[in-house]
Structures are given as C-alpha cells and as structure tokens.
Design a protein around this motif. Structure first.
Motif, PDB file in Angstrom:
ATOM      1  N   ASP A   1     -18.899   4.912  15.813  1.00 29.04           N
ATOM      2  CA  ASP A   1     -18.069   5.237  14.660  1.00 29.04           C
ATOM      3  C   ASP A   1     -17.355   6.545  14.967  1.00 29.04           C
ATOM      4  OD1 ASP A   1     -20.975   6.209  12.667  1.00 29.04           O
ATOM      5  OD2 ASP A   1     -20.568   6.210  14.813  1.00 29.04           O
TER       6      ASP A   1
ATOM      7  N   ILE B   1     -15.517   9.911  14.852  1.00 24.92           N
ATOM      8  CA  ILE B   1     -15.415  11.013  13.908  1.00 24.92           C
ATOM      9  C   ILE B   1     -13.968  11.463  13.879  1.00 24.92           C
ATOM     10  CG2 ILE B   1     -16.257  13.309  13.330  1.00 24.92           C
ATOM     11  CD1 ILE B   1     -18.517  12.839  15.336  1.00 24.92           C
TER      12      ILE B   1
ATOM     13  N   THR C   1     -12.599  12.720  10.684  1.00 22.33           N
ATOM     14  CA  THR C   1     -12.308  13.607   9.575  1.00 22.33           C
ATOM     15  C   THR C   1     -13.157  14.859   9.727  1.00 22.33           C
ATOM     16  OG1 THR C   1     -14.011  12.824   8.061  1.00 22.33           O
ATOM     17  CG2 THR C   1     -11.945  11.604   8.075  1.00 22.33           C
TER      18      THR C   1
ATOM     19  N   LYS D   1     -14.722  16.560   7.545  1.00 23.88           N
ATOM     20  CA  LYS D   1     -15.962  16.532   6.777  1.00 23.88           C
ATOM     21  C   LYS D   1     -17.099  15.978   7.643  1.00 23.88           C
ATOM     22  CE  LYS D   1     -17.475  13.421   3.862  1.00 23.88           C
ATOM     23  NZ  LYS D   1     -17.273  12.306   2.962  1.00 23.88           N
ATOM     24  N   GLU D   2     -16.850  14.810   8.210  1.00 22.27           N
ATOM     25  CA  GLU D   2     -17.870  14.197   9.055  1.00 22.27           C
ATOM     26  C   GLU D   2     -18.252  15.104  10.208  1.00 22.27           C
ATOM     27  OE1 GLU D   2     -17.543  10.024  10.524  1.00 22.27           O
ATOM     28  OE2 GLU D   2     -16.049   9.975   8.922  1.00 22.27           O
ATOM     29  N   TYR D   3     -17.224  15.712  10.780  1.00 24.31           N
ATOM     30  CA  TYR D   3     -17.451  16.577  11.936  1.00 24.31           C
ATOM     31  C   TYR D   3     -18.373  17.727  11.563  1.00 24.31           C
ATOM     32  CZ  TYR D   3     -16.376  19.389  16.043  1.00 24.31           C
ATOM     33  OH  TYR D   3     -16.468  20.121  17.197  1.00 24.31           O
TER      34      TYR D   3
ATOM     35  N   ILE E   1     -20.404  17.969   8.891  1.00 25.06           N
ATOM     36  CA  ILE E   1     -21.729  17.490   8.503  1.00 25.06           C
ATOM     37  C   ILE E   1     -22.576  17.160   9.723  1.00 25.06           C
ATOM     38  CG2 ILE E   1     -22.955  15.552   7.420  1.00 25.06           C
ATOM     39  CD1 ILE E   1     -20.752  15.515   5.319  1.00 25.06           C
ATOM     40  N   ARG E   2     -21.962  16.457  10.659  1.00 21.55           N
ATOM     41  CA  ARG E   2     -22.736  16.068  11.837  1.00 21.55           C
ATOM     42  C   ARG E   2     -23.097  17.256  12.704  1.00 21.55           C
ATOM     43  NH1 ARG E   2     -21.348  10.197  14.084  1.00 21.55           N
ATOM     44  NH2 ARG E   2     -20.880   9.219  12.100  1.00 21.55           N
TER      45      ARG E   2
ATOM     46  N   LYS F   1     -24.453  14.998  16.079  1.00 25.62           N
ATOM     47  CA  LYS F   1     -23.105  14.663  16.519  1.00 25.62           C
ATOM     48  C   LYS F   1     -23.113  13.559  17.570  1.00 25.62           C
ATOM     49  CE  LYS F   1     -19.953  17.418  18.346  1.00 25.62           C
ATOM     50  NZ  LYS F   1     -19.448  18.756  18.638  1.00 25.62           N
TER      51      LYS F   1
ATOM     52  N   ASP G   1      -7.517  15.187   8.292  1.00 22.67           N
ATOM     53  CA  ASP G   1      -7.610  15.959   7.033  1.00 22.67           C
ATOM     54  C   ASP G   1      -6.651  17.128   7.032  1.00 22.67           C
ATOM     55  OD1 ASP G   1     -11.030  15.474   6.769  1.00 22.67           O
ATOM     56  OD2 ASP G   1      -9.968  15.553   8.662  1.00 22.67           O
TER      57      ASP G   1
END
Lengths: 271, 255
Positions: free
Chosen positions: A43, A45, A47, A49-51, A53-54, A60, B166
């Motif tokens: 999946d 990454i 965005t 946000k995901e980056y 958070i991970r 990661k 983003d």
C-alpha cells in the motif's frame, strides 16, 4: 548461411566491417554495471498523514524493492545492430527506457554518443484536441526537434503519413491506424545516430506496414546504430548482427545472433 | 536530446501554446476570458467593498485591480508549477523530456495571462480617470522579482506535491490566507500596526505595494521593501533549483 549472407548484403554489413570495430571513439552506447530497482509497497504511502503516523509508529515497513536490472554491462559500437532477447518481465523494456532517458538508473552508468530516436511510444505526445498539423509540431518538440528542422520536414511527414486532407482535422477524430501512422511519420523524421526500437513498429494497414518497415530498414542502411527488442526471432535474425539475451535482469548470453538465438529458442522449449 | 537552445525554446513555445489552447477549448469566448475574469472579479469586489473602504481608498477599482493582478499571477503561477509534474505524468513515463520544462512552461503561460490582464488595468485606469505616471517603469523591478519568487516556490512545490499530494491541498488553504494578508481589497491602515509588521514580511504584499507605489501613486518604490523582496525571492529561487536538481531524476518513479 546463404540467406544470411544475402541479408547481410542488403544491410550493408560489409561496409561496417571496414571500420575499426574496437576503436574507443566508435562506441555508440556504453552501459556499465546497470542496476535498476523499483520500490514497491503493497500500500503506497502518498499522503503526509500516513507518512507521519507510520514514522511515529515505526511501522514504515521496509519498502520492498524489486530489482529489474541487476548489473548489466555491454558496449554497442557505431553501426552495430543489436537485438535484445528475453522472456516477458526480463527487463528488456526497462533497459530501453533507461537508454531513452525516461528512467534514471539506481546504480551504474550509461554513455550515449549521438542523437537518439526512441521508437517506443510513438503517439504518447499527442494532444487529442489538436489538429494533425499542430500535433506534428508538438510531437516534434517532444522528440527534441527544433522549429526550423520541423518546417523543413513538414511536407515530408505529411506525405509519408498518407493523411492528406485529414491533417487539418483534430486527432480525436482519427482512427487508431491513422494516429499511429502520424506518430510513426513524426518519430522517424529525425536523422538519428542511434535507433531504439521496442518491437518493430509495423503500423497501419498492409500497405503502410510495408512502407514503415521499409522506412526503418532505410534508416538502418545509413549506418545507424540499432537497438531492437523483439519477440520475433525471425526479425532479429534478419536485422541484427549481435544479440544480448537477458533473463531476470542479468545477461545470460551475448554474442553472434545465430548462436544466441538458437540457445534462446532451445531454452524456451525446455520449459 | 534537448542539447541545443533552439530545441528547448521550441518545446517551451509548444507547451505554452498547448496550455493556452487546452484551457479554453470548449468556451465560446476563448482567450477573452483572460480579460473578463479579472474584470468581473473586480466589479464584484468594487460593488461590495467600495462602500466599506471607498472613503479611505481613492479610486477603489484601480487599487483593487493592481493588487489582484499581482496576487493572481503569484497564485496561478505557483499552483501551475506545483501540479505540472503530476499533470504530465503520463507523458513523463513514456518519453524523455526535461522535467523542469513543464514547470517553466506553466509559469510562462501564467505570465502571458498576467500581461494580457494589464490591458484591463490600463482600461480601468483610463475609464476611472486615474492619472498615469512615468514611475510606472519601476514596476518592472517588483514584477521581475515576483517571477523569480514564483519560480522558486513553484519548483519546491512541484517536488513536494509529487511525493505527497496533501501539499497541494494545504497550499490551497495557504494561498487563501495569503490573499487576506496581502491587503488586496482593504487599506493596510485598518490593520493594527502591530500586525502590519507581519504584512511587511509577506513577499507577495511587498510586490503589491511596490507595484502600487510605482503605477498607482506615482512614486519610486520603497527601496528597503524591494531589497527584502529581492533577498527573499533569490533565496527561495536558489533552494528551489537545488531541491529540483536533487529530486528531478527520482520524480518519474514517484508518479
């Protein structure tokens, strides 16, 4: 051998042999220890946000890397016609794309001496709302021709494309065959030193197919260096005087066309 | 490939032309929208805000339009460059074209639009009886610095937006904020003096105020403002070029 001799005669191979083949100045393409990796995450990454958070979760996931090309080195001398063999997914097209400048290799170097004409995606640069005429200029610009050169070649391109009146119509109204005819006519308007071909582009109807393969052959006859990827062993045997066989990103065999082709065909029967 | 200047120039010309024709392809008025758009927006703002600020601003339409043109150019130019790589992804995967050409061409395209909209400013100044000043020549300096700034910001955003989409959404909000912080449609005097300092830090406002000084008020633009704008613009420009150079080759693998 009789047939091969005849074909070699047609392609002017004898002239080529007059050149000092191993002279350093005569290298058209030099590829040294080429490695190409693509990052694949199951999946992706993409965005922030995901980056974040991970990264915070230290989750990661080591991005999986796929090695498409793994340490490829070869030299192509000026005027040589080299065929590249390999099963699907061997890395042939990636190699051509690197040579065309689309991808930057992960490791290793490539040196190219001379003007390259990549016949890879001949109608990629079309704007469908443009007329055929405007598209000739737009596509020519993408293939790094300048205005003066295109002006001088314009009539020739139109004539070769056989589009006639349709050249003043928007490309969105063209049939698929018409589009590829136009694309082929523009792409081959360059006077290249090096021709990079992914499958011989025999496009259009029977008439145009003949014409386009004649065009490529006439380009080759002018002493152009050719790099050809093809699944047609017959074609490779007809055109190329040297072959490189790639498997899983590595060179399996390199040398005289007949020898490499035979080994390649033999291995395909085994599987 | 693309070794000579003539080849690059021709590609640039073709890309700008493509942008111009594709933007207005289904509209009846076509490129005339480049005139009408700022004109109509000006009419709306004049109708609404001249009642509020009309007394403190002499010739409200010209005041608004002079700021709006600069802001529009900044806004459209940086956003055009930001999206240029993503917009041309299908091409970049198939043929080799120097990637910065797409960013450069979209900024050039917006610059053409910007120049066209000057005709509107000229027209509105004539109709409203505003006086023309010789100092208008000085406007070339803030415009030049603005172009440098747009190139810098545009290149930085083009790289960032390709990696993280983003950035594009965030930047849209940011430019809205920037518009309010550029004193486009209200006089700077209504802002408390403590906050006015923030305005002077905004390079777009610097460009607007220098532009207004030379074109609308007929004075030589403030030197320290110009100096600040120049320092800001060239720093960003330098960062943009370095960043783009580093990431240029990896961009194809990210789209």
């Amino acid at each position: 051998m009789g047939i091969t001799d005849k074909i070699q005669g047609i392609f002017g191979k004898k002239e080529k042999n007059v050149l000092p083949a191993n002279n350093k100045n005569n290298v058209a393409i030099e590829v040294d220890d080429l490695v190409m990796e693509f990052k694949v995450t199951k999946d992706k990454i993409d965005t922030l946000k995901e980056y974040v958070i991970r990264t915070l979760k230290r989750n990661k996931k080591e991005k999986e890397k796929i090695r498409i090309l793994d340490g490829i080195s070869f030299k192509v001398y000026r005027g040589e016609r080299v065929g590249i063999l390999g099963f699907n997914g061997a890395g042939k097209s990636t190699l051509l794309r690197i040579l065309a400048g689309i991808y930057e290799p992960t490791e290793g170097t490539i040196k190219i001496n001379g003007k390259v004409a990549p016949l890879l995606e001949i109608s990629a640069g079309f704007d469908k709302n443009y007329t055929g005429k405007n598209n000739i200029y737009l596509n020519g610009a993408f293939l790094s021709m300048d205005e003066e050169y295109l002006d001088s070649k314009y009539d020739e391109i139109v004539e070769f494309s056989e589009l006639g009146e349709f050249i003043n119509y928007p490309v969105k109204n063209y049939s698929k065959g018409m589009k590829s005819k136009l694309g082929f006519s523009v792409a081959t308007a360059i006077n290249p030193d090096i021709l990079i071909i992914d499958e011989i582009l025999a496009v259009g109807d029977i008439k145009f197919k003949k014409k386009s393969s004649e065009k490529i052959q006439s380009m080759m006859k002018d002493g152009v260096t050719v790099l050809l990827v093809s699944h047609s062993i017959l074609q490779i045997k007809k055109i190329c005087d040297k072959c490189i066989w790639i498997e899983n990103g590595k060179i399996v065999m390199e040398g005289e066309t007949k020898k490499v082709c035979d080994a390649y065909v033999k291995s395909s029967k085994k599987k | 490939m693309f070794d000579t200047f003539a080849e690059k120039k021709f590609l640039l010309k073709q890309l700008v032309k493509r942008d111009l024709t594709s933007k207005y392809k289904d509209s009846v008025l076509g490129i005339l929208w480049s005139f009408f758009n700022p004109l109509l927006i000006m009419l709306v703002f004049t109708a609404i805000f001249s009642m509020l600020f009309g007394r403190s601003i002499e010739n409200y339409p010209v005041y608004f339009l002079s700021g709006r043109l600069i802001y529009d150019f900044y806004n459209a130019g940086t956003k055009g460059a930001m999206n240029s790589i993503k917009r041309n992804a299908y091409l970049l995967k198939k043929i080799y074209v120097p990637k910065y050409m797409f960013a450069v061409s979209s900024i050039c395209y917006e610059f053409v639009n910007f120049l066209i909209s000057f005709i509107i400013l000229f027209g509105v100044m004539t109709i409203t009886g505003a006086s023309f000043h010789l100092t208008s020549i000085y406007a070339v300096i803030p415009i030049f610095l603005l172009v440098i700034l747009i190139f810098g910001i545009g290149l930085i955003l083009a790289v960032c937006n390709t990696y993280f989409s983003d950035v594009g959404y965030l930047y849209n909000v940011f430019t809205l904020l920037l518009m309010y912080a550029s004193a486009l449609f209200y006089p700077i005097e209504i802002v408390p003096s403590s906050i006015q300092i923030l305005f002077t830090l905004n390079p777009v406002y610097s460009a607007i105020s220098c532009f207004r000084e030379s074109v609308v008020y007929g004075v030589v633009p403030d030197f320290s403002t110009l100096l600040y704008l120049a320092a800001f613009a060239f720093t960003v420009f330098g960062i943009g070029i370095i960043l783009f150079k580093i990431y240029e080759k990896k961009l194809v693998l990210e789209i």
